[in-house]
Enzyme design. Structure first.
Site, PDB file in Angstrom:
ATOM      1  N   LYS A 189       6.170  -9.235   0.744  1.00 56.15           N
ATOM      2  CA  LYS A 189       7.216  -9.789   1.608  1.00 56.15           C
ATOM      3  C   LYS A 189       6.829 -11.228   1.915  1.00 56.15           C
ATOM      4  O   LYS A 189       6.736 -11.659   3.070  1.00 56.15           O
ATOM      5  CB  LYS A 189       7.343  -8.924   2.881  1.00 56.15           C
ATOM      6  CG  LYS A 189       8.543  -9.238   3.759  1.00 56.15           C
ATOM      7  CD  LYS A 189       9.886  -8.879   3.134  1.00 56.15           C
ATOM      8  CE  LYS A 189      11.029  -9.386   4.033  1.00 56.15           C
ATOM      9  NZ  LYS A 189      12.355  -9.207   3.408  1.00 56.15           N
ATOM     10  N   TYR A 193      -2.656  -0.372   7.907  1.00 59.05           N
ATOM     11  CA  TYR A 193      -3.215   0.937   8.255  1.00 59.05           C
ATOM     12  C   TYR A 193      -4.558   0.806   8.971  1.00 59.05           C
ATOM     13  O   TYR A 193      -4.924   1.678   9.760  1.00 59.05           O
ATOM     14  CB  TYR A 193      -3.428   1.778   6.985  1.00 59.05           C
ATOM     15  CG  TYR A 193      -2.241   2.628   6.589  1.00 59.05           C
ATOM     16  CD1 TYR A 193      -0.992   2.060   6.368  1.00 59.05           C
ATOM     17  CD2 TYR A 193      -2.383   4.000   6.403  1.00 59.05           C
ATOM     18  CE1 TYR A 193       0.077   2.831   5.971  1.00 59.05           C
ATOM     19  CE2 TYR A 193      -1.301   4.784   6.004  1.00 59.05           C
ATOM     20  CZ  TYR A 193      -0.084   4.191   5.792  1.00 59.05           C
ATOM     21  OH  TYR A 193       0.971   4.963   5.407  1.00 59.05           O
ATOM     22  N   ASP A 251      11.972  -5.344  -0.024  1.00 62.04           N
ATOM     23  CA  ASP A 251      13.330  -4.813   0.192  1.00 62.04           C
ATOM     24  C   ASP A 251      14.079  -4.725  -1.137  1.00 62.04           C
ATOM     25  O   ASP A 251      14.736  -3.725  -1.433  1.00 62.04           O
ATOM     26  CB  ASP A 251      14.091  -5.638   1.242  1.00 62.04           C
ATOM     27  CG  ASP A 251      14.040  -7.146   0.997  1.00 62.04           C
ATOM     28  OD1 ASP A 251      13.238  -7.596   0.135  1.00 62.04           O
ATOM     29  OD2 ASP A 251      14.802  -7.881   1.656  1.00 62.04           O
ATOM     30  N   ASP A 265       3.042   3.136   0.552  1.00 61.17           N
ATOM     31  CA  ASP A 265       3.352   4.434   1.153  1.00 61.17           C
ATOM     32  C   ASP A 265       4.846   4.708   1.041  1.00 61.17           C
ATOM     33  O   ASP A 265       5.273   5.777   0.607  1.00 61.17           O
ATOM     34  CB  ASP A 265       2.902   4.433   2.620  1.00 61.17           C
ATOM     35  CG  ASP A 265       3.219   5.740   3.316  1.00 61.17           C
ATOM     36  OD1 ASP A 265       2.916   6.796   2.734  1.00 61.17           O
ATOM     37  OD2 ASP A 265       3.780   5.709   4.433  1.00 61.17           O
ATOM     38  N   ASP A 267       6.999   7.300  -1.942  1.00 60.81           N
ATOM     39  CA  ASP A 267       7.886   8.428  -1.618  1.00 60.81           C
ATOM     40  C   ASP A 267       9.248   8.234  -2.279  1.00 60.81           C
ATOM     41  O   ASP A 267       9.838   9.169  -2.821  1.00 60.81           O
ATOM     42  CB  ASP A 267       8.089   8.554  -0.099  1.00 60.81           C
ATOM     43  CG  ASP A 267       7.126   9.545   0.548  1.00 60.81           C
ATOM     44  OD1 ASP A 267       5.988   9.670   0.051  1.00 60.81           O
ATOM     45  OD2 ASP A 267       7.504  10.183   1.558  1.00 60.81           O
TER      46      ASP A 267
HETATM   47  C1  IPM Z   1       0.419   9.480   1.977  1.00 58.36           C
HETATM   48  C2  IPM Z   1       0.643  10.014   3.358  1.00 58.36           C
HETATM   49  C3  IPM Z   1      -0.437   9.507   4.279  1.00 58.36           C
HETATM   50  C4  IPM Z   1      -0.321   8.002   4.318  1.00 58.36           C
HETATM   51  C5  IPM Z   1      -0.424  10.093   5.711  1.00 58.36           C
HETATM   52  C6  IPM Z   1      -0.461  11.590   5.703  1.00 58.36           C
HETATM   53  C7  IPM Z   1      -1.535   9.522   6.546  1.00 58.36           C
HETATM   54  O1  IPM Z   1       1.938   9.692   3.800  1.00 58.36           O
HETATM   55  O2  IPM Z   1      -0.658   9.764   1.409  1.00 58.36           O
HETATM   56  O3  IPM Z   1       1.290   8.790   1.450  1.00 58.36           O
HETATM   57  O4  IPM Z   1       0.463   7.438   5.104  1.00 58.36           O
HETATM   58  O5  IPM Z   1      -1.024   7.353   3.547  1.00 58.36           O
HETATM   59 MG    MG Z   2       3.124   8.758   2.317  1.00 60.46          MG
END
Ligand code: IPM
Ligand code: MG
Length: 357
Positions: free
Chosen positions: A192, A142, A224, A248, A252
């Site tokens: 990884k 990032y 993975d 990240d 999710d």
């Molecule tokens: C998160 C989001 C952020 C990230 C974005 C909005 C920059 O997806 O907080 O997980 O990638 O960190």
């Molecule tokens: Mg995110």
């Protein structure tokens, strides 16, 4: 009486609606538990771009640094997708994380019994899941240099750099080891290392630290495989430690175990200074301003702020109990709607939470 200064960052999309709910609840529990909260709202993301042309105005960052804790709702809007990267809402959020030195992102994933049917996975797979993703937040690909887009060999080329220093790995690993020690004593570090040098360094540093935590059982997993194991047998995980990009993605995925990303809070912490507390979900521009948003992740983020950021754990527990009570009563926002439940919007959900309190 204890006094805490809280900076609220409503941001974009559904942000203002869920912030309004959280603020009311925070006011209620602070009165009940005998401490004072002062709120200051600041612009960030798209709303800040509209107001001042910058996704993170200097005044917003300064206010956040001076606060006792920061509660952020969400940023982002497709309206800004064509702007240069430094002018986009996401850049404001990354600047805030970097500017406050919030290297540790904690994302707890815990199954709420009332929502077990809301998950796309079978109840017997997710029952009892209680894990914590510890994501490195201010390094990795990032923020790595060099990055950019160049002309090379007659065509355009884009590139980013995934890089971690030993000390960056050490400080996030320490957070994860300490948490594992307080929880069920199991730490799984995700990398990884079979392909990436940066991951091999990561793994080596975690291994070096392990003997100092004899009571923590350490394992390593390729990313993975971790993505697969999260949906195959998520109960095997206690603390999942990983870098910025893998964290990240995996957070999710882990969020969906609970049925909706609309349920997940997070805390971003540095070594000192105020923490930043925010839902894992985004600004949901498709439902913004329609009173459809699920405010629960925001309320649970406010609870994390009370517990971790302001050391008001009794007030935090009240908020978490209110969420459980309302879910058990069958009220559901659209993202969680199921047969036999009662559909409600964001503000009605807020009123129900107040009632439950
Ligand atoms: C998160 C989001 C952020 C990230 C974005 C909005 C920059 O997806 O907080 O997980 O990638 O960190
Ligand atoms: Mg995110």
């Amino acid at each position: 009486m204890a006094q805490h200064r809280v900076v609220l960052l409503p941001g974009d999309g559904i942000g203002p609606e869920i912030t309004a709910v959280a603020r009311q609840l925070l006011e209620m529990v602070s009165e009940r538990h005998g401490f004072q909260l002062s709120f200051e709202e600041q612009p960030i993301g798209g709303s800040a771009i509209d107001a001042s042309g910058e996704p993170l105005p200097a005044s917003t960052l300064e206010a956040c640094r001076q606060a006792d804790a920061v509660l952020l709702a969400a940023i982002g809007s497709p309206r800004f997708d064509s702007l240069p990267r430094e002018k986009r809402p996401e850049t404001g959020l990354l600047g805030l994380r970097a500017g406050m030195q919030l290297f540790a992102n904690l994302r707890p994933v815990k199954i709420v019994p009332a929502l077990i049917g809301a998950s796309s996975l079978r109840p017997e797979v997710i029952e009892g899941v209680d894990l914590m993703v510890v994501r490195e937040l201010t390094g990795g690909i990032y923020f790595g240099q060099p990055k950019g887009r160049i002309e090379a060999d007659g065509e355009e080329r884009g590139f980013n750099t995934m890089t971690y220093s030993a000390s960056e790995v050490d400080r996030i690993a320490r957070v994860a080891f300490d948490l594992a020690r307080e929880r069920r004593g199991r730490l799984c570090s995700v990398d990884k290392a079979n392909v990436l040098d940066v991951s091999q360094l990561w793994r080596d540093r975690v291994e070096t630290m392990a003997p100092g935590y004899g009571d923590v059982e350490v394992s390593h997993m390729y990313v993975d495989n971790a993505a697969m194991q999260l949906v195959r047998d998520p109960r095997q995980f206690d603390v999942l430690l990983t870098g910025n990009l893998f964290g990240d993605i995996l957070s999710d995925e882990a969020a969906m175990l609970t049925g909706s990303i609309g349920m997940l809070p997070s805390a971003s912490l540095g070594s000192d200074g105020p923490g930043l507390f925010e839902p894992v979900h985004g600004s949901a521009p498709d439902i913004a301003g329609q009173d459809k948003a699920n405010p629960m992740a925001m309320v649970l983020s406010a609870a994390m702020m009370l517990r971790i950021g302001l050391k008001q754990s009794a007030a935090a527990a009240d908020l978490e109990r209110a969420v459980d009570t309302v879910l058990a009563s069958g009220l559901r926002t659209g993202d969680l709607m199921a047969e036999g439940c009662t559909p409600v919007g964001c503000s009605a959900m807020g009123r129900a939470l107040i009632e439950a309190l």
